[in-house]
Design a protein around this motif. Structure first.
Motif, PDB file in Angstrom:
ATOM      1  N   PHE A   1       7.737   5.754   8.006  1.00  0.00           N
ATOM      2  CA  PHE A   1       6.857   5.313   9.087  1.00  0.00           C
ATOM      3  C   PHE A   1       5.675   4.472   8.611  1.00  0.00           C
ATOM      4  O   PHE A   1       5.078   3.752   9.415  1.00  0.00           O
ATOM      5  N   GLY A   2       5.318   4.575   7.334  1.00  0.00           N
ATOM      6  CA  GLY A   2       4.153   3.865   6.838  1.00  0.00           C
ATOM      7  C   GLY A   2       4.270   2.351   6.823  1.00  0.00           C
ATOM      8  O   GLY A   2       3.331   1.649   7.244  1.00  0.00           O
ATOM      9  N   PRO A   3       5.386   1.770   6.355  1.00  0.00           N
ATOM     10  CA  PRO A   3       5.473   0.308   6.249  1.00  0.00           C
ATOM     11  C   PRO A   3       5.256  -0.425   7.571  1.00  0.00           C
ATOM     12  O   PRO A   3       4.623  -1.495   7.588  1.00  0.00           O
ATOM     13  N   LEU A   4       5.749   0.127   8.665  1.00  0.00           N
ATOM     14  CA  LEU A   4       5.571  -0.550   9.949  1.00  0.00           C
ATOM     15  C   LEU A   4       4.085  -0.611  10.325  1.00  0.00           C
ATOM     16  O   LEU A   4       3.594  -1.659  10.781  1.00  0.00           O
TER      17      LEU A   4
ATOM     18  N   ILE B   1       8.746  20.065  -5.534  1.00  0.00           N
ATOM     19  CA  ILE B   1       9.507  18.837  -5.320  1.00  0.00           C
ATOM     20  C   ILE B   1       9.865  18.670  -3.846  1.00  0.00           C
ATOM     21  O   ILE B   1       9.862  17.549  -3.313  1.00  0.00           O
ATOM     22  N   GLY B   2      10.160  19.778  -3.152  1.00  0.00           N
ATOM     23  CA  GLY B   2      10.476  19.680  -1.733  1.00  0.00           C
ATOM     24  C   GLY B   2       9.273  19.231  -0.910  1.00  0.00           C
ATOM     25  O   GLY B   2       9.409  18.422   0.013  1.00  0.00           O
ATOM     26  N   HIS B   3       8.106  19.757  -1.248  1.00  0.00           N
ATOM     27  CA  HIS B   3       6.867  19.376  -0.572  1.00  0.00           C
ATOM     28  C   HIS B   3       6.592  17.889  -0.785  1.00  0.00           C
ATOM     29  O   HIS B   3       6.276  17.154   0.159  1.00  0.00           O
ATOM     30  N   LEU B   4       6.721  17.448  -2.021  1.00  0.00           N
ATOM     31  CA  LEU B   4       6.503  16.041  -2.345  1.00  0.00           C
ATOM     32  C   LEU B   4       7.504  15.153  -1.619  1.00  0.00           C
ATOM     33  O   LEU B   4       7.126  14.138  -1.005  1.00  0.00           O
TER      34      LEU B   4
ATOM     35  N   PHE C   1       8.861  10.999   2.021  1.00  0.00           N
ATOM     36  CA  PHE C   1       9.895  10.468   2.909  1.00  0.00           C
ATOM     37  C   PHE C   1       9.262  10.024   4.228  1.00  0.00           C
ATOM     38  O   PHE C   1       9.594   8.956   4.758  1.00  0.00           O
ATOM     39  N   GLY C   2       8.346  10.848   4.763  1.00  0.00           N
ATOM     40  CA  GLY C   2       7.647  10.461   5.983  1.00  0.00           C
ATOM     41  C   GLY C   2       6.815   9.207   5.794  1.00  0.00           C
ATOM     42  O   GLY C   2       6.782   8.329   6.658  1.00  0.00           O
ATOM     43  N   LEU C   3       6.133   9.107   4.649  1.00  0.00           N
ATOM     44  CA  LEU C   3       5.347   7.913   4.345  1.00  0.00           C
ATOM     45  C   LEU C   3       6.251   6.687   4.234  1.00  0.00           C
ATOM     46  O   LEU C   3       5.926   5.610   4.753  1.00  0.00           O
TER      47      LEU C   3
ATOM     48  N   ALA D   1       0.825  -1.211   0.000  1.00  0.00           N
ATOM     49  CA  ALA D   1       0.000   0.000   0.000  1.00  0.00           C
ATOM     50  C   ALA D   1       0.858   1.259   0.000  1.00  0.00           C
ATOM     51  O   ALA D   1       0.568   2.221  -0.726  1.00  0.00           O
ATOM     52  N   VAL D   2       1.921   1.242   0.790  1.00  0.00           N
ATOM     53  CA  VAL D   2       2.830   2.388   0.812  1.00  0.00           C
ATOM     54  C   VAL D   2       3.464   2.579  -0.553  1.00  0.00           C
ATOM     55  O   VAL D   2       3.562   3.701  -1.069  1.00  0.00           O
TER      56      VAL D   2
END
Length: 261
Positions: free
Chosen positions: A69-72, A56-59, A64-66, A7-8
């Motif tokens: 921390f997302g996979p866990l 690009i910085g916003h994206l 990067f946060g997704l 999903a990530v």
């Protein structure tokens, strides 16, 4: 390092695709979240805005946060529950932001309507000092001085009316974009589920526990949103909304543990 989860991975791909197509298809113009006071507002924008970014910085920051921390969380909950959480917090962030935006812009709309009926130099000064960024107010000083010297000049009156109406239209048509609400929801959840995990953050020379990092970040976003610096184009209340809706959902899931994890 944990391998990326399905999903990530799909969310990352979709966000990058939308970002690459945006300049050619003007996706932001149609799918970014506009004020509910705007004629361009449509309900589906509460979902679509999450896949658009302002640069690009916003994206990169959101993805990067997704990725970090997302996979866990997806491993804990599974893809379906993780996606539900992602959209629940992202939509919730948009709802909170829109509610506050409506409250602020409804006041501006009322002030503009009153000014349109009774235009005057003092009225324009009062409106701009209350609702406009300091930079815009200062840039208008030359005209305001001329208007004060000639308060009955029909050209000045018409210009002032058009100016405040254009400012209102600009405010309600400035869109919200980004997955930040959902990302802050993920960050909030990580801090709640793994409060004592030590994080190594850029520019901080020592590890900091997740619970302290999340608490500090949440308080900062509340402060920044309350201050509402006009030169700050970050949607702080959307970040707060993501964290708030993440907390609400986790509390609900904890109260129904047969449906949790």
């Amino acid at each position: 390092m944990l391998a990326i989860t399905p999903a990530v991975r799909n969310l990352l791909i979709l966000n990058v695709i939308f970002f690459l197509l945006d300049p050619y298809l003007n996706l932001t113009g149609r799918f970014a979240l506009k004020s509910v006071l705007s004629e361009g507002f449509l309900p589906y924008q509460f979902v679509s805005y999450m896949f658009l970014h302002g640069g690009i910085g916003h994206l990169f920051g959101n993805m990067f946060g997704l990725f970090m921390f997302g996979p866990l969380l997806e491993r804990i909950w599974g893809p379906q529950k993780f996606l539900f959480f992602y959209f629940f917090t992202g939509i919730g962030a948009g709802l909170l932001f829109s509610g506050i935006d409506y409250f602020e812009n409804a006041q501006l709309r009322e002030a503009v309507e009153i000014y349109t009926q009774y235009p005057s130099p003092d009225g324009m000064v009062d409106l701009l000092s209350k609702f406009a960024p300091k930079e815009l107010y200062q840039a208008s000083l030359e005209f305001l001085n001329k208007f004060e010297e000639n308060p009955t000049n029909s050209s000045y009156i018409q210009y002032s009316v058009s100016f405040v109406q254009d400012y209102y239209n600009h405010q309600i048509n400035t869109p919200l974009v980004g997955a930040s609400g959902a990302i802050f929801g993920i960050l909030m959840t990580f801090g709640l589920l793994f409060p004592n995990t030590e994080l190594f953050m850029l520019f901080i020379p020592f590890p900091i526990k997740a619970k302290y990092f999340v608490a500090f970040y949440g308080l900062y976003e509340l402060y920044a949103g309350y201050q509402n610096a006009q030169s700050d184009n970050v949607a702080h209340f959307a970040h707060v909304g993501g964290m708030l809706f993440a907390y609400i959902l986790l509390r609900y899931w904890n109260a129904h543990k047969s449906n949790f994890y």
